[in-house]
Motif scaffolding. Structure first.
Motif, mmCIF file in Angstrom:
data_model
loop_
_atom_site.group_PDB
_atom_site.id
_atom_site.type_symbol
_atom_site.label_atom_id
_atom_site.label_comp_id
_atom_site.label_asym_id
_atom_site.label_seq_id
_atom_site.Cartn_x
_atom_site.Cartn_y
_atom_site.Cartn_z
ATOM 1 N N TYR A 29 -4.483 6.528 -3.169
ATOM 2 C CA TYR A 29 -3.848 5.339 -2.605
ATOM 3 C C TYR A 29 -3.714 4.271 -3.680
ATOM 4 O O TYR A 29 -4.651 4.041 -4.460
ATOM 5 N N GLN A 59 0.845 -1.189 0.000
ATOM 6 C CA GLN A 59 0.000 0.000 0.000
ATOM 7 C C GLN A 59 0.882 1.239 0.000
ATOM 8 O O GLN A 59 1.860 1.313 0.743
ATOM 9 N N LEU A 95 -2.950 0.256 -4.244
ATOM 10 C CA LEU A 95 -2.960 -1.047 -3.572
ATOM 11 C C LEU A 95 -2.445 -2.076 -4.569
ATOM 12 O O LEU A 95 -3.017 -2.255 -5.643
#
Length: 226
Positions: free
Chosen positions: A190, A98, A192
């Motif tokens: 973000y 992450q 991932l």
């Protein structure tokens, strides 16, 4: 001469009879399956294979592998939402898979509440918004006509601004409206990496709490990371 033919036919018939009865052994290469098995060594140890046992290595290699998502990006979050998103993502325990990136976003449509005339008026309106469960806003303090107004968000498209305005209306905000305003905003996204199907399912439940954010493939543009 007739006697010769008679004895010849008699011997030929006797030979054919003996062959058919098996007294002369098995000469044919096209032997029936039961008799062929009798001739094999350890025929009693043979057993049929199931379909899965009979699968060849090539066929076994074609079994469907679990789906892995190489990289999923979600954003763009203001600071308040980013903090809340990070708390939710901790439950996935992705560790180094992450990462957070900084995104500079230029928007031209603002959802706002007009000027309240003074800092005190703006603070009072801010308190009303918090009581409605709304925390993603800021008080405008520049020298523009919006001074002491409240910005509820800036958007790149009018459609996105209208969607946000509708969501605010459903929460009880009645005085907000949309107006033109060019704003450069620092936001966060973000990324991932290598999500399994199980992790993706858990992520989807988290994402449902942030309907205004979008999923996308990881950007190839070089962002600054934090």
């Amino acid at each position: 001469m007739l006697r010769f033919f008679f004895w010849s036919l008699l011997l030929l018939n006797a030979f054919l009879l003996a062959f058919n009865l098996g007294y002369l052994g098995h000469w044919s290469l096209d032997t029936h399956e039961p008799e062929r098995l009798k001739m094999q060594h350890h025929a009693d140890q043979l057993k049929p294979l199931s379909a899965s046992e009979a699968m060849t290595p090539a066929e076994a290699g074609n079994e469907k592998k679990p789906e892995i998502i190489a990289c999923l990006e979600v954003g763009n979050f203001l600071q308040a939402e980013a903090t809340r998103m990070e708390d939710k993502l901790k439950t996935l325990a992705l560790g180094e898979r992450q990462s957070r990136i900084n995104v500079t976003e230029v928007a031209t449509h603002m959802v706002f509440i007009p000027s309240q005339g003074s800092k005190e008026g703006a603070d009072k309106k801010a308190g009303e918004l918090r009581r409605l469960g709304i925390n993603d806003f800021y008080i405008v303090q520049d020298q523009s006509n919006l001074r002491w107004g409240i910005s509820m968000g800036v958007f790149k498209t009018e459609e996105a601004a209208k969607l946000h305005l509708n969501n605010l209306s459903n929460k009880g905000v009645r005085s907000a409206r949309i107006g033109p305003r060019t704003v450069s905003t620092n936001k966060f996204a973000y990324q991932l990496h290598t999500l399994t199907a199980e992790e993706k399912t858990k992520y989807d439940a988290i994402k449902a709490e942030f309907p205004a954010q979008e999923n996308r493939n990881c950007q190839t543009t070089a962002y600054s990371r934090s």
